[in-house]
Design an enzyme around this catalytic site. Structure first.
Site, mmCIF file in Angstrom:
data_model
loop_
_atom_site.group_PDB
_atom_site.id
_atom_site.type_symbol
_atom_site.label_atom_id
_atom_site.label_comp_id
_atom_site.label_asym_id
_atom_site.label_seq_id
_atom_site.Cartn_x
_atom_site.Cartn_y
_atom_site.Cartn_z
ATOM 1 N N LYS A 56 -0.084 -2.073 -9.216
ATOM 2 C CA LYS A 56 -1.116 -2.864 -8.545
ATOM 3 C C LYS A 56 -2.487 -2.188 -8.591
ATOM 4 O O LYS A 56 -3.507 -2.870 -8.704
ATOM 5 C CB LYS A 56 -0.725 -3.156 -7.100
ATOM 6 N N GLN A 105 7.264 -4.844 1.767
ATOM 7 C CA GLN A 105 6.909 -3.497 2.213
ATOM 8 C C GLN A 105 6.056 -3.525 3.480
ATOM 9 O O GLN A 105 5.322 -2.577 3.766
ATOM 10 C CB GLN A 105 6.176 -2.735 1.100
ATOM 11 N N ARG A 155 11.276 4.444 -3.416
ATOM 12 C CA ARG A 155 10.497 5.678 -3.680
ATOM 13 C C ARG A 155 11.134 6.454 -4.829
ATOM 14 O O ARG A 155 10.499 7.301 -5.447
ATOM 15 C CB ARG A 155 10.458 6.605 -2.454
#
Length: 669
Positions: free
Chosen positions: A32, A246, A601
């Protein structure tokens, strides 16, 4: 310039968008930041908007700096003037620009939570309430802020805290106004008030920014959403980038509905999904997708790994007996993966609650494994830094909070009775505390204390110029540290420490602030103006005390891990009542998103652990696996019920050889 080079088709589509509302649903590890940078740079290159007409709102100063740097690298001078920063920085800019309309001085101060607590403690003294000393000041401040921002729950009963907040809230607002300072909440509240009361100011801001972009949009709260609505209302050229999966900050006001309802709130909104993941292996993403799919209220999205990231290693789940075993297990896993070629800096150990980290930390320390705890106490929360910053603030943007903090630090003979006399005088004569200090004789303060006050005020007046009056070969930061030493602050620090070694550690904190000042000033022209902007930057800090993380394992909560990535991730305590958390996890969807953040992660290897029993409130009780683990199909991970991998042939031979070697050495002794 080819801003589309190296981008996948969905990323290119987002970068090529020009006008109207756009929602970019950017899955974990989908690039992003690259999309934001490329879209910003392309719009400037193709003259869709000039750099000063673009506003990019972020949640950390670090990401804003990175965006400006990357755009500037390719565009050079054409990229100058691009505005990128946090919502609080944006609010600060508005208030600095229109300070007269906000009834503020040009160099108004910013107060943090500690300062706000000090103000409330002062105000609460004047309230007649027999139990006022037992109130939790942090709780009162949070309730006042909820009330100011319109987030106070309406269904709660009216108890003694609500009564106290009812009394204190207007007094607190009045005191901030009287002091000429703004707190963090005020950096958002006041600009919205300005826009409402002065539509012409809003028009100026709207015409200044023809393109607005928001990063990490899933973390926005109601006030931030209001601010966005205001500044884009005239053109609706608004691009938001985020991932509803998220959204993990509901407990601090973030509203996931902002991203879920965005296409309905902004008509003709284009939605682009970035589902290609450039971070994790397909095996890790399979677990992530299976977990998050159980949340019903979300934008449908399935992460896909790029071919190069396929590792073939399934995530692993280890079942240990007790938490002590889990801590030793973490150590053994680190050693295991080291044998596979991973380094300390490749590891992150993640957990839901800080209390879990303490035991793991102790095990790593015993094993001599270097680690770093993220999300711990910031250097800016240290007393020494707060004292020094109060001196700087009082010299450049005087306010009562700063002055009260430093008036007798280090000790200069200005005791509580003197401060009480000055406080009474300021109330009686309706003057500021600073003016009362200047009129100490009228306040009937003794000569010795009065002379000390005059010396302090004279020192503060010339303090910034003194910092800039450094010798050749020195620096402003070094000069500042020298001045504080001469002022007696070094002796004060050492005398207040339990031993010389502790005093030395405290003084190192002072020296670090000097280095941070030098780093901030960098190649800028040394001037008082830049010291003023340094104070603003420190008050809006979010990444100024990053520790050197070279060759250290990272220990952190799941919340602190957001936005980071590691080759090896160990998720500890995947049990019911820990994740979802029994006390903190009332929103199960958000807890599931937290688990999803932890899983995503990991780049190459994902290890999860749970215990059969765990100590709760001093008693060892049975534990059950987290519902999030039970929701994942068992074919997507390997489970080890005995808490260890079966030993392979070669590894077994190595272990036996090592054991026999140690046995021989003992016998030979």
């Amino acid at each position: 310039m080819d801003w589309l080079k190296g981008l996948n088709p969905e990323q290119q589509k987002a970068v090529k968008h020009n006008y109207g509302p756009l929602l970019i649903l950017a899955g974990a590890g989908s690039g992003k930041t690259t999309v934001l940078v490329s879209r910003t740079g392309r719009m400037i290159s193709e003259r869709v908007a000039q750099a000063p007409e673009i506003c990019v709102l972020t949640f950390t100063n670090k990401s804003a700096r990175e965006l400006k740097h990357r755009v500037g690298q390719k565009l050079g001078s054409a990229g100058q003037g691009l505005w990128a920063g946090t919502f609080h920085s944006f609010g600060l800019q508005i208030l600095r620009r229109f300070h007269k309309h906000a009834n503020l001085s040009p160099y108004f101060g910013i107060v943090d939570q500690t300062d706000c607590n000090a103000i409330l403690k002062e105000l609460i003294k004047d309230i007649k309430n027999s139990g006022k000393d037992s109130f939790d000041i942090d709780k009162i401040l949070n309730m006042i802020n909820d009330r100011r921002t319109g987030q106070a729950p309406t269904h709660e009963g009216f108890d003694e805290y609500h009564e106290m907040v009812e009394t204190l809230a207007p007094k607190f607002a009045k005191r901030l106004e009287h002091l000429g300072v703004v707190d963090f909440e005020g950096l958002l509240i006041k600009p919205l008030q300005l826009f409402k009361e002065h539509p012409e100011l809003l028009e100026k801001v709207q015409s200044q920014f023809s393109q607005v972009m928001v990063d990490e949009f899933q973390d926005t709260n109601r006030m931030q959403m209001d601010l966005i609505h205001q500044i884009v209302r005239s053109h609706n050229n608004i691009t938001v980038v985020g991932d509803d999966d998220q959204s993990i900050y509901g407990w601090r006001g973030a509203e996931v509905k902002n991203i879920l309802n965005f296409p309905q709130e902004f008509k003709n909104c284009e939605v682009i999904k970035l589902e290609r993941n450039y971070r994790s292996s397909s095996e890790i993403l399979a677990v992530a997708n299976a977990a998050i799919s159980k949340n019903k209220n979300r934008h449908g999205k399935v992460l896909r790994a790029e071919a190069a990231q396929e590792s073939g290693d399934l995530p692993e789940v280890f079942i240990l007996d007790r938490e002590e075993d889990e801590c030793e297990f973490v150590v053994s896993e680190v050693l295991h993966f080291q044998r596979e070629g991973f380094k300390y800096k490749d590891f992150a150990v993640l957990y839901r609650s800080n209390t879990q980290g303490a035991l793991i930390e102790a095990s790593l320390r015993r094993a001599g494994i270097p680690y770093n705890i993220s999300g711990g106490t910031s250097i800016f929360d240290r007393k020494e830094i707060k004292d020094l910053m109060a001196y700087l603030k009082q010299s450049l943007a005087p306010n009562e909070v700063s002055l009260r903090r430093i008036i007798n630090v280090p000790n200069r003979g200005i005791g509580d009775s003197t401060i009480e006399k000055l406080t009474e005088f300021s109330k009686k004569k309706r003057v500021s505390f600073l003016d009362a200090c200047r009129l100490w004789r009228d306040a009937e303060v003794g000569e010795k204390a009065g002379d000390a006050i005059e010396d302090l005020l004279a020192f503060l007046e010339g303090f910034p110029e003194q910092i800039l009056n450094f010798n050749v070969g020195s620096s402003p930061g070094a000069k500042m540290v020298e001045i504080f030493s001469e002022l007696g602050y070094r002796d004060y620090v050492y005398n207040s420490a339990k031993d010389p070694k502790a005093g030395e550690k405290k003084w190192v904190v002072v020296e670090i602030l000097g280095k941070i000042l030098d780093s901030y000033l960098g190649r800028r022209a040394y001037s008082v103006e830049y010291i003023k902007s340094f104070i603003d930057s420190m008050m809006l800090r979010d990444d100024l005390s990053e520790e050197d993380q070279a060759e250290k394992i990272q220990l952190m909560t799941l919340h602190a891990s957001k936005g980071l990535e590691f080759p090896v991730v160990i998720l500890a305590g995947i049990e019911e009542d820990l994740l979802p958390h029994k006390n903190l996890g009332s929103d199960i969807d958000e807890e599931r998103r937290l688990f999803y953040v932890g899983v995503t992660r990991a780049k190459k290897r994902l290890v999860m652990s749970r215990c059969m029993q765990r100590k709760k409130n001093g008693v060892v009780r049975p534990s059950t696996p987290s519902r999030f683990l039970l929701e994942i199909p068992t074919n997507l991970y390997k489970e080890y019920p005995l808490g260890a991998r079966p030993v392979s042939g070669q590894e077994r031979d190595d272990l036996v050889a090592s054991f026999l070697s140690k046995l021989d050495s003992k016998i030979n002794k």
